[in-house]
Design a protein around this motif. Structure first.
Motif, PDB file in Angstrom:
ATOM      1  N   SER A  74       1.117  -1.822   0.433  1.00  0.00           N
ATOM      2  CA  SER A  74       0.746   0.040  -0.083  1.00  0.00           C
ATOM      3  C   SER A  74       0.853   0.845  -0.475  1.00  0.00           C
ATOM      4  O   SER A  74       2.328   1.039   1.070  1.00  0.00           O
ATOM      5  CB  SER A  74      -0.924   0.056   0.691  1.00  0.00           C
ATOM      6  OG  SER A  74      -0.358  -0.182   2.880  1.00  0.00           O
ATOM      7  N   PRO A  75       0.366   2.066  -0.261  1.00  0.00           N
ATOM      8  CA  PRO A  75       1.338   3.335  -1.089  1.00  0.00           C
ATOM      9  C   PRO A  75       1.281   3.993   0.487  1.00  0.00           C
ATOM     10  O   PRO A  75       0.390   3.960   1.746  1.00  0.00           O
ATOM     11  CB  PRO A  75       0.912   4.411  -1.885  1.00  0.00           C
ATOM     12  CG  PRO A  75      -0.928   3.518  -1.229  1.00  0.00           C
ATOM     13  CD  PRO A  75      -0.704   2.969  -1.181  1.00  0.00           C
ATOM     14  N   THR A  78       3.172  11.323   1.947  1.00  0.00           N
ATOM     15  CA  THR A  78       4.356  11.917   1.999  1.00  0.00           C
ATOM     16  C   THR A  78       3.828  13.184   2.170  1.00  0.00           C
ATOM     17  O   THR A  78       2.997  13.595   1.099  1.00  0.00           O
ATOM     18  CB  THR A  78       5.152  11.722   0.843  1.00  0.00           C
ATOM     19  OG1 THR A  78       4.937  12.147  -0.991  1.00  0.00           O
ATOM     20  CG2 THR A  78       5.715  10.355   0.714  1.00  0.00           C
TER      21      THR A  78
END
Length: 214
Positions: A74-75, A78
């Motif tokens: 999963s990302p 940021t």
């Protein structure tokens, strides 16, 4: 599932939002002040967020260690540009399931100068990140030394010996995934019988001890 640690250096008023994405996030404030939807948090405070939400830095800004239990691949959200910067410190795939029901525990472990943790195991995996002092970790036939800001992973079943710096106090921030049956109970087991009754030099401060749904 995977366990990961990222560092967010947040500018004044910076905000990071996330959807209901199945990620459990422990937000630990290294310094500064944030609002994570459950009141203000300052230095050496932490909260677990398991739903959609956001974190906003106060006017003083903040540095946050974000420990995440997440679906594999999963990302990682940021910060960018004027909001600040995000740096991934460590990511480890977990042997899953750990138990039928699990909890997330966030705490700190402190040592006086020269203190140690005798050879031991835990009942679940975790990521540690040193915040003060220095420490040497001996595990799986390897030895590694860490300074402030450095992170390492412990699987749980693999025996570990920890030796803190001789000339100053040391402390690390730890997030573990454990069987829910350990709620409110220690996860440590000493390998050598002779060590079990010896005085222990480490001390603990708890932040989060909460059963979760995965």
């Amino acid at each position: 599932m995977e366990l990961r640690l990222v560092e967010d250096v947040m500018a004044a008023g910076a905000r990071l939002e996330w959807p209901a994405d199945g990620v459990h996030r422990v937000l630990y404030v290294v310094h500064g002040e944030i609002d994570a939807g459950q009141g203000r948090l300052g230095d050496d405070q932490a909260v677990l967020v398991s739903t959609a939400g956001q974190v906003t830095a106060a006017a003083c800004g903040a540095t946050v260690w974000r420990y995440e239990l997440a679906p594999k691949g999963s990302p990682v959200l940021t910060l960018d540009g004027a909001s600040g910067a995000t740096r991934e410190k460590l990511r480890e795939r977990l042997a899953w399931p750990i138990a039928d029901e699990v909890l997330i525990r966030a705490d700190s472990v402190s040592f006086p100068p020269g203190g140690c943790a005798f050879l031991h195991t835990h009942q679940g995996p975790g990521i540690r990140c040193l915040i003060d002092g220095g420490i040497r970790i001996d595990a799986t036939g390897h030895s590694a030394s860490f300074g402030p800001g450095a992170a390492w992973f412990e699987s749980g079943p693999d025996p570990v010996f920890a030796q803190a710096a001789m000339n100053r106090p040391s402390r690390f921030i730890r997030v573990m995934v454990l069987p829910a049956a350990l709620l409110g109970r220690s996860s440590i087991a000493y390998v050598n019988v002779e060590d079990r009754e010896k005085p222990k030099s480490q001390s603990y401060k708890g932040y989060v001890d909460q059963i979760i749904r995965t």
